[in-house]
Design a protein around this motif. Structure first.
Motif, PDB file in Angstrom:
ATOM      1  N   THR A   1     141.921  70.286  62.564  1.00 48.16           N
ATOM      2  CA  THR A   1     141.844  71.270  61.486  1.00 48.16           C
ATOM      3  C   THR A   1     140.476  71.933  61.543  1.00 48.16           C
ATOM      4  N   VAL A   2     140.470  73.252  61.560  1.00 44.57           N
ATOM      5  CA  VAL A   2     139.227  74.007  61.449  1.00 44.57           C
ATOM      6  C   VAL A   2     139.206  74.645  60.066  1.00 44.57           C
ATOM      7  N   ILE A   3     138.203  74.314  59.280  1.00 41.12           N
ATOM      8  CA  ILE A   3     138.046  74.883  57.936  1.00 41.12           C
ATOM      9  C   ILE A   3     136.997  75.982  58.029  1.00 41.12           C
ATOM     10  N   SER A   4     137.425  77.210  57.787  1.00 39.41           N
ATOM     11  CA  SER A   4     136.536  78.365  57.928  1.00 39.41           C
ATOM     12  C   SER A   4     136.135  78.888  56.558  1.00 39.41           C
ATOM     13  N   GLY A   5     134.840  79.124  56.385  1.00 41.20           N
ATOM     14  CA  GLY A   5     134.347  79.629  55.117  1.00 41.20           C
ATOM     15  C   GLY A   5     133.855  81.055  55.175  1.00 41.20           C
ATOM     16  N   GLY A   6     133.973  81.703  56.356  1.00 46.18           N
ATOM     17  CA  GLY A   6     133.590  83.103  56.497  1.00 46.18           C
ATOM     18  C   GLY A   6     134.796  84.014  56.341  1.00 46.18           C
ATOM     19  N   LYS A   7     134.582  85.298  56.596  1.00 46.48           N
ATOM     20  CA  LYS A   7     135.678  86.252  56.495  1.00 46.48           C
ATOM     21  C   LYS A   7     136.721  85.959  57.568  1.00 46.48           C
TER      22      LYS A   7
ATOM     23  N   THR B   1     131.161  87.942  48.369  1.00 46.99           N
ATOM     24  CA  THR B   1     132.567  87.681  48.651  1.00 46.99           C
ATOM     25  C   THR B   1     133.017  88.642  49.749  1.00 46.99           C
ATOM     26  N   ASP B   2     134.260  88.512  50.199  1.00 45.22           N
ATOM     27  CA  ASP B   2     134.730  89.402  51.256  1.00 45.22           C
ATOM     28  C   ASP B   2     134.910  90.828  50.771  1.00 45.22           C
ATOM     29  N   THR B   3     134.856  91.051  49.459  1.00 51.87           N
ATOM     30  CA  THR B   3     134.940  92.408  48.917  1.00 51.87           C
ATOM     31  C   THR B   3     133.558  93.004  48.647  1.00 51.87           C
TER      32      THR B   3
ATOM     33  N   GLN C   1     130.158  86.124  52.907  1.00 51.42           N
ATOM     34  CA  GLN C   1     129.394  86.820  53.924  1.00 51.42           C
ATOM     35  C   GLN C   1     127.980  87.012  53.400  1.00 51.42           C
ATOM     36  N   SER C   2     127.044  87.239  54.301  1.00 53.76           N
ATOM     37  CA  SER C   2     125.676  87.498  53.873  1.00 53.76           C
ATOM     38  C   SER C   2     125.526  88.977  53.529  1.00 53.76           C
ATOM     39  N   ASN C   3     124.471  89.273  52.808  1.00 50.95           N
ATOM     40  CA  ASN C   3     124.144  90.666  52.492  1.00 50.95           C
ATOM     41  C   ASN C   3     123.283  91.196  53.638  1.00 50.95           C
ATOM     42  N   GLY C   4     123.948  91.565  54.751  1.00 52.51           N
ATOM     43  CA  GLY C   4     123.217  91.927  55.957  1.00 52.51           C
ATOM     44  C   GLY C   4     122.437  90.720  56.449  1.00 52.51           C
TER      45      GLY C   4
END
Length: 378
Positions: A34-40, A70-72, A59-62
């Motif tokens: 199982t790969v748990i991904s926390g990025g977009k 968040t992804d939005t 995600q980071s702010n640049g």
């Protein structure tokens, strides 16, 4: 074995790509992964054979890694972060893996230390404690403060059985970028470089300059310079692989001259590299290995925004190879890029590198051995 790998990419996607390559190697060896991904989410990445669990993405702010979005693009609220942590901890508590691997942490992702520490404490409290490992690339972001080194050492000493270093110590030892204490040195296990399966070296040649710079705004300077270089070098064909959304690709399609094709990321990227006249890219871990495995002529533009030095160190190491050129972002322009490519055209392609690239399968062997030792000790 039941293997769980936890990775969160905040800016580029290389961390997830490496975690998936590692996961597929465990699957090929007969393990449940199982790969748990926390990025977009990155839909075009290959997760064949394993379970991919998506946390509420961040995600980071640049290059500002102290601000999580968040992804939005909204600032992640405390409730959002708590929901992530709960989902992560609950999943591991229910799954009860035999092996738990945290990608980069505790040598990075300190902004997420609350959720990673909660994860480690949960794993430590399971009825059958899993083998706990950290997975890190060849070059880390050098610590800016001694406290960051102390933090990593403390957690490694308390929670981790070993640290998988995906490098060759004769090429790039961890000491190049990180102070290695006596305690940490005893836990390091060098695996070699974690690269995907070698591409088809007989892929058809398409005589294009292939430009790839990821899906974020950090790649815009590369695409901008490539547009100008393509205008100066109208006799050559260029292909831009632009990540992100359709609007971003439309922008570059409108900006680029007629000899440029613009499209999204492709799963056959590595075969395209084999057939390309030259590659223009940044110098992340995975991209560097792609260039080495394909033998393509390459111009690297190492990412150095926000004082980042990792890619610059890697690019410097690669300049000893033939048909490799490095352009710093401060020197990057249409004319300098066109000149670098013209000089590369006067050099023969390198032979594709085939040795030292099996770090994923070597990682599996190392983990199996550590797991057997731990089971025997119990």
């Amino acid at each position: 074995m039941q293997v769980t790998i936890v990775a969160t990419h905040l800016l580029g996607t290389g961390h997830l790509a490496r975690a998936l390559t590692l996961g597929r190697a465990f699957v090929a060896a007969g393990n449940a992964v199982t790969v748990i991904s926390g990025g977009k989410p990155v839909p075009h990445f290959d997760s064949t054979g394993l379970t991919l669990v998506q946390l509420p993405p961040l995600q980071s702010n640049g290059t500002d890694f102290s601000t999580l979005l968040t992804d939005t693009g909204e600032i992640a609220s405390e409730a959002y972060l708590v929901a992530r942590q709960s989902a992560l901890v609950d999943h591991v508590a229910q799954q009860k893996p035999d092996v738990l691997i945290t990608e980069l942490f505790p040598f990075g992702r300190r902004i997420l230390k609350a959720e990673f520490q909660a994860l480690l404490e949960t794993a430590d409290g399971l009825p059958s404690r899993p083998l706990v490992l950290s997975s890190i690339r060849d070059i880390l972001a050098p610590p800016s403060k001694p406290a960051k080194v102390a933090f990593a050492d403390q957690l490694v000493n308390h929670f981790y059985d070993a640290v998988l270093v995906h490098s060759d110590p004769e090429v790039v030892p961890l000491d190049t970028s990180w102070p290695v204490s006596d305690m940490l040195r005893t836990k390091l296990r060098y695996t070699g470089f974690v690269a995907p399966q070698a591409p088809d070296v007989n892929a058809p040649r398409h005589n294009e300059i292939l430009v790839s710079a990821g899906g974020g705004a950090v790649g815009d300077t590369v695409f901008e310079a490539a547009c100008d270089a393509a205008t100066l070098d109208a006799a050559r064909l260029w292909r831009f692989l632009v990540g992100g959304d359709d609007a971003r690709r439309a922008h570059w399609a409108n900006r680029a001259p007629a000899n440029v094709t613009v499209e999204g990321p492709r799963p056959d990227f590595r075969n395209l590299l084999v057939g390309a006249t030259a590659s223009v890219s940044m110098c992340g871990y995975n991209t560097a290995l792609d260039v080495l495995q394909t033998g393509v002529r390459a111009v690297f533009v190492p990412f150095d925004d926000g004082g980042e030095v990792e890619q610059g160190l890697r690019a410097d190491a690669l300049t000893t190879l033939p048909a490799v050129s490095v352009l710093r972002q401060t020197d990057l322009s249409g004319p300098t890029l066109a000149d670098a490519i013209n000089k590369l055209m006067q050099q023969d392609r390198r032979d594709p590198r085939t040795t030292g690239m099996d770090g994923a399968s070597a990682s599996v062997d190392i983990v199996r051995s550590l797991f057997a030792e731990a089971s025997h000790a119990d």
